[in-house]
Design a protein around this motif. Structure first.
Motif, PDB file in Angstrom:
ATOM      1  N   THR A 439     -60.067 -71.375 -44.736  1.00 19.52           N
ATOM      2  CA  THR A 439     -59.628 -70.412 -45.692  1.00 19.52           C
ATOM      3  C   THR A 439     -59.814 -68.975 -45.694  1.00 19.52           C
ATOM      4  N   GLY A 440     -59.211 -67.968 -46.435  1.00 21.00           N
ATOM      5  CA  GLY A 440     -59.683 -66.634 -46.159  1.00 21.00           C
ATOM      6  C   GLY A 440     -58.697 -65.785 -46.881  1.00 21.00           C
ATOM      7  N   PRO A 441     -58.885 -64.481 -47.123  1.00 21.85           N
ATOM      8  CA  PRO A 441     -58.137 -63.577 -47.808  1.00 21.85           C
ATOM      9  C   PRO A 441     -56.634 -63.129 -47.397  1.00 21.85           C
ATOM     10  N   SER A 442     -56.096 -63.618 -45.812  1.00 22.57           N
ATOM     11  CA  SER A 442     -55.043 -63.310 -45.412  1.00 22.57           C
ATOM     12  C   SER A 442     -54.833 -64.055 -44.266  1.00 22.57           C
ATOM     13  N   VAL A 443     -53.651 -64.434 -43.856  1.00 20.35           N
ATOM     14  CA  VAL A 443     -53.189 -65.230 -42.669  1.00 20.35           C
ATOM     15  C   VAL A 443     -53.345 -64.510 -41.517  1.00 20.35           C
ATOM     16  N   GLU A 444     -53.247 -63.189 -41.425  1.00 18.41           N
ATOM     17  CA  GLU A 444     -53.601 -62.297 -40.410  1.00 18.41           C
ATOM     18  C   GLU A 444     -55.127 -62.405 -39.764  1.00 18.41           C
ATOM     19  N   ILE A 445     -55.912 -61.934 -40.984  1.00 19.20           N
ATOM     20  CA  ILE A 445     -57.304 -62.035 -40.580  1.00 19.20           C
ATOM     21  C   ILE A 445     -57.830 -63.426 -40.106  1.00 19.20           C
ATOM     22  N   LEU A 446     -57.238 -64.704 -40.605  1.00 21.59           N
ATOM     23  CA  LEU A 446     -57.629 -65.755 -40.397  1.00 21.59           C
ATOM     24  C   LEU A 446     -57.103 -66.359 -38.730  1.00 21.59           C
ATOM     25  N   ARG A 447     -56.011 -65.755 -38.532  1.00 22.84           N
ATOM     26  CA  ARG A 447     -55.592 -66.161 -37.071  1.00 22.84           C
ATOM     27  C   ARG A 447     -56.420 -65.625 -35.869  1.00 22.84           C
ATOM     28  N   ASN A 448     -57.117 -64.488 -36.567  1.00 23.74           N
ATOM     29  CA  ASN A 448     -58.160 -63.937 -35.271  1.00 23.74           C
ATOM     30  C   ASN A 448     -59.533 -64.215 -35.632  1.00 23.74           C
ATOM     31  N   SER A 449     -59.732 -65.392 -36.710  1.00 26.63           N
ATOM     32  CA  SER A 449     -61.153 -65.537 -36.824  1.00 26.63           C
ATOM     33  C   SER A 449     -62.048 -66.025 -35.827  1.00 26.63           C
ATOM     34  N   PRO A 450     -63.216 -65.628 -35.537  1.00 23.93           N
ATOM     35  CA  PRO A 450     -64.003 -66.409 -34.361  1.00 23.93           C
ATOM     36  C   PRO A 450     -64.242 -67.718 -34.753  1.00 23.93           C
ATOM     37  N   PHE A 484     -59.174 -83.564 -44.526  1.00 24.18           N
ATOM     38  CA  PHE A 484     -59.312 -82.046 -44.073  1.00 24.18           C
ATOM     39  C   PHE A 484     -60.736 -81.749 -43.883  1.00 24.18           C
ATOM     40  N   LYS A 485     -61.015 -81.010 -42.694  1.00 20.72           N
ATOM     41  CA  LYS A 485     -62.262 -80.254 -42.445  1.00 20.72           C
ATOM     42  C   LYS A 485     -62.055 -78.924 -41.950  1.00 20.72           C
ATOM     43  N   SER A 486     -63.003 -78.257 -42.742  1.00 25.33           N
ATOM     44  CA  SER A 486     -63.006 -76.715 -42.615  1.00 25.33           C
ATOM     45  C   SER A 486     -63.667 -76.533 -41.161  1.00 25.33           C
ATOM     46  N   ALA A 487     -63.058 -75.322 -40.552  1.00 26.07           N
ATOM     47  CA  ALA A 487     -63.421 -74.661 -39.110  1.00 26.07           C
ATOM     48  C   ALA A 487     -64.563 -73.952 -39.665  1.00 26.07           C
ATOM     49  N   SER A 488     -64.909 -73.361 -40.919  1.00 22.77           N
ATOM     50  CA  SER A 488     -65.891 -72.290 -41.118  1.00 22.77           C
ATOM     51  C   SER A 488     -66.983 -72.887 -42.111  1.00 22.77           C
ATOM     52  N   ASP A 538     -71.242 -78.168 -48.396  1.00 23.25           N
ATOM     53  CA  ASP A 538     -71.387 -78.151 -49.752  1.00 23.25           C
ATOM     54  C   ASP A 538     -71.523 -76.695 -50.534  1.00 23.25           C
ATOM     55  N   ASP A 539     -71.544 -75.576 -49.424  1.00 26.96           N
ATOM     56  CA  ASP A 539     -71.745 -74.485 -49.966  1.00 26.96           C
ATOM     57  C   ASP A 539     -70.361 -73.786 -50.641  1.00 26.96           C
ATOM     58  N   MET A 540     -70.441 -72.951 -51.443  1.00 26.42           N
ATOM     59  CA  MET A 540     -69.138 -72.146 -52.145  1.00 26.42           C
ATOM     60  C   MET A 540     -68.789 -71.287 -51.108  1.00 26.42           C
ATOM     61  N   THR A 541     -67.555 -71.201 -50.827  1.00 30.67           N
ATOM     62  CA  THR A 541     -66.916 -70.262 -49.763  1.00 30.67           C
ATOM     63  C   THR A 541     -66.821 -69.121 -50.379  1.00 30.67           C
ATOM     64  N   PRO A 542     -66.988 -68.065 -49.520  1.00 30.10           N
ATOM     65  CA  PRO A 542     -66.763 -66.610 -49.979  1.00 30.10           C
ATOM     66  C   PRO A 542     -65.405 -66.318 -50.518  1.00 30.10           C
ATOM     67  N   GLN A 543     -64.289 -66.944 -50.401  1.00 31.45           N
ATOM     68  CA  GLN A 543     -63.125 -66.967 -50.969  1.00 31.45           C
ATOM     69  C   GLN A 543     -63.089 -67.366 -52.401  1.00 31.45           C
ATOM     70  N   MET A 544     -63.842 -68.713 -52.622  1.00 30.42           N
ATOM     71  CA  MET A 544     -64.048 -69.184 -53.736  1.00 30.42           C
ATOM     72  C   MET A 544     -64.973 -68.209 -54.798  1.00 30.42           C
TER      73      MET A 544
END
Length: 623
Positions: A439-450, A484-488, A538-544
């Motif tokens: 998850t993140g602020p935009s698809v473009e940023i996520l597509r290039n996420s490390p 579902f499993k988060s990559a971050s 269990d941490d809150m994500t930056p987006q949340m």
């Protein structure tokens, strides 16, 4: 023989309702005409049904009608029908006494009514529509004669707690309600109800689809000379398109109806016509617009579905029969058995409304499923306009989550085309256990996420979730047998232990950033990037966190984990500097964290400090 006029007193609760009708301030007093027309329509229905089994009544019935007569000089307004009519006992039972099980609740609901709640909906719910006449009239007279009887009756009241009842002549069966109107008072919502334009507008708004003709004498200009002439005119269209089979309605009629209910001049994307039988009988004519309305995400935006009961408009924009994630739907739902009688308990009303909502939701989701299956391009048009809203349904526990998941489209690392979850699973590797997402602020940023580097190198696809609602529904979600499993989220474990100098660098970075990060670890998810920031599961994500702050919530600061890639040239250079000039590594550590934060679309807490650290690193590199 003289006619005896008898005086009666309203029962206590009926008097309370009268007082509220007369003295309470309602935003829309026009509903009185809707209620009187509805009563007339019901009377015609009852006569028609009884005439089917009673040959004598069949001869009496004649052509059914509802007539409105205006008297501007004396300020009278009457509504007549040639329906079933009432006996003396029925008048007393229906009008003078309404001490039924729902009356007390009606009174309580009126007293507790919040500012802005639609009082007219309460009138419709509890069957006290006749009393709404006292909102606009100083005196109400009712002349009626029961079908099959010779004797008629006149009922009259000024709303003072009493009424009179006497025998009277009426040439035919039916009922006439005459209102001695109050003076027009626009500031308090009292229109001139003797104006033909006011009457025409109210009938079009509320009673256009009543199945009997509503007639009135209207003024029209003379053909060849000045002045006007009175002509009989039917005010309602009587075209309840939702009651007709689709093959009996033209495309143009459907388009015109959509424009009428949606106030949209573009053609709809899809039409949904349905009829349900069984426990809850209803008819529906719904539309999916081709373009999102401007108020789709406004708190007070309209849902656009109007609730009718037997072709009578009960409530515009009825949010109770459409879930919020389908608020883009426009159209009409007409319930055949939603009770509007005061004898019905409010709990039963709620049960009926829930049944309507369930049926409407099921029909809309079935229609969307068919579009997705049969016409992907048209579904993409829908998704671009309303996909974010539909996904809100994944965060609502109304039993439709699995059906909505099958309708959702997602961006992913597989390409530029959107994908369904079923399509994603069909491409999963045999040994892949989870649905990967980020998850993140935009698809473009996520597509290039490390964060994705190791997964992409392993040939595993990742869903790119950039809508704010994704943060809510995806937590703990499942699709079939897959979770579902988060990559971050969740720190990765390195495949091998670092050498001693790597461990020293790790400790140094951890000490330097101790006020900023929870921990520093060696990453196995990074391949080409020097660092990334991750959170515990269990941490809150930056987006949340951003969403919560935007809602005005106080959010405690969540420290996250910095993962570093020791095989990257930047980290190798930093390792070599450990023995040469350890102090010069401090700005490197801060820049390492800052660029990892920026790479995931985050915001620097102190841009000025980051700029100073970056200048120091540049100076070091250029010297």
């Amino acid at each position: 023989m003289s006619v005896v006029k008898e005086t009666y007193s309203f029962e206590t609760e009926a008097k309370q309702i009268l007082d509220m009708m007369i003295y309470s301030v309602y935003s829309n007093k026009d509903v009185f005409l809707r209620e009187l027309i509805s009563n007339a329509s019901d009377a015609l229905d009852k006569l028609h049904l009884q005439s089917l089994t009673d040959p004598d009544l069949a001869e009496v019935a004649g052509d059914p009608f509802i007539r409105i007569v205006r008297d501007q000089q004396d300020r009278n307004l009457s509504i007549s029908d040639n329906g079933i009519g009432m006996t003396k006992d029925e008048i007393i039972a229906y009008i003078g006494t309404i001490a039924k099980s729902g009356t007390r609740e009606f009174l309580e609901r009126l007293k507790e009514r919040r500012e802005g709640d639609p009082a007219e909906m309460l009138i419709g719910q509890f069957g006290v529509g006749f009393y709404s006449a006292f909102m606009v009239a100083d005196r109400v007279t009712l002349l009626t004669r029961k079908a099959g009887e010779e004797k008629g009756w006149r009922w009259e009241s000024s709303g003072d707690g009493t009424y009179t009842l006497e025998e009277a002549d009426r040439p035919t069966c039916g009922t006439t309600v005459t209102l001695k109107l109050k003076e027009a008072d626009p500031e308090n919502g009292l229109k001139d109800y003797t104006s033909q334009w006011v009457i025409q507008d109210i009938v079009r708004s509320y009673s256009d689809f009543v199945s009997y003709p509503i007639k009135m004498q209207v003024e029209k200009p003379k053909a060849e000379e000045s002045g006007t002439v009175l002509e009989d005119q039917t005010l309602n269209s009587m075209k309840a398109l939702w009651m007709k089979p689709e093959d009996q309605v033209s495309e143009e009629e459907y388009r015109q109806f959509y424009r009428h209910v949606a106030h949209d001049w573009k053609d709809p994307l899809e039409r949904i016509v349905f009829t349900t039988e069984g426990m809850s009988q209803m008819h529906g004519l719904l539309f999916i617009p081709s373009q999102a309305p401007y108020d789709l995400f406004m708190r007070d935006g309209t849902s656009g579905v109007n609730l009718y009961v037997k072709r009578i408009l009960i409530m515009e924009d009825c949010k109770d029969i459409v879930p919020s994630y389908l608020r883009f739907i426009r159209g009409v739902v007409d319930s055949e058995d939603l009770s509007l009688n005061v004898s019905r308990e409010i709990l039963q009303q709620d049960r009926q409304v829930r049944a309507i909502k369930k049926g409407v939701t099921r029909k809309v989701l079935q229609s969307l499923k068919k579009i997705l299956s049969d016409d992907r391009d048209r579904y993409l048009t829908f998704w671009r306009e309303f996909g974010t809203v539909l996904k809100e349904g994944l965060a609502q526990d109304d039993g439709n989550g699995d059906a909505i998941k099958k309708l959702c489209l997602f961006s992913s690392t597989a390409g530029q085309d959107l994908t369904t979850l079923e399509e994603y699973i069909s491409r999963m590797k045999a040994d892949q256990e989870d649905i990967h997402y980020i998850t993140g602020p935009s698809v473009e940023i996520l597509r290039n996420s490390p964060h994705l580097e190791a997964l992409l190198e392993a040939g595993e696809e990742v869903l790119l979730l950039a809508d704010p609602v994704d943060e809510i529904w995806v937590q703990g979600a499942r699709f079939g047998e897959k979770s579902f499993k988060s990559a971050s989220q969740g720190a990765s474990e390195p495949k091998e232990e670092p050498e001693e100098d790597g461990t020293s660098l790790l400790s140094f970075i951890k000490e330097t950033l101790k006020d900023t990060v929870k921990d520093v670890k060696i990453s196995s998810r990074l391949k080409s990037s020097p660092a990334c920031i991750v959170g515990d599961e269990d941490d809150m994500t930056p987006q949340m966190e951003r969403i919560m702050k935007a809602m005005g919530k106080d959010v405690p600061e969540v420290k996250r984990i910095l993962e570093i890639n020791l095989s990257h040239q930047v980290l190798k250079k930093m390792t070599s500097l450990m023995e040469e000039d350890k102090g010069s590594l401090i700005p490197f550590c801060h820049v390492l964290y800052g660029q990892a934060l920026l790479a995931e679309g985050g915001a620097l807490k102190d841009p000025a400090a980051f700029s100073r650290h970056l200048s120091s690193v540049m100076e070091k590199a250029l010297c």
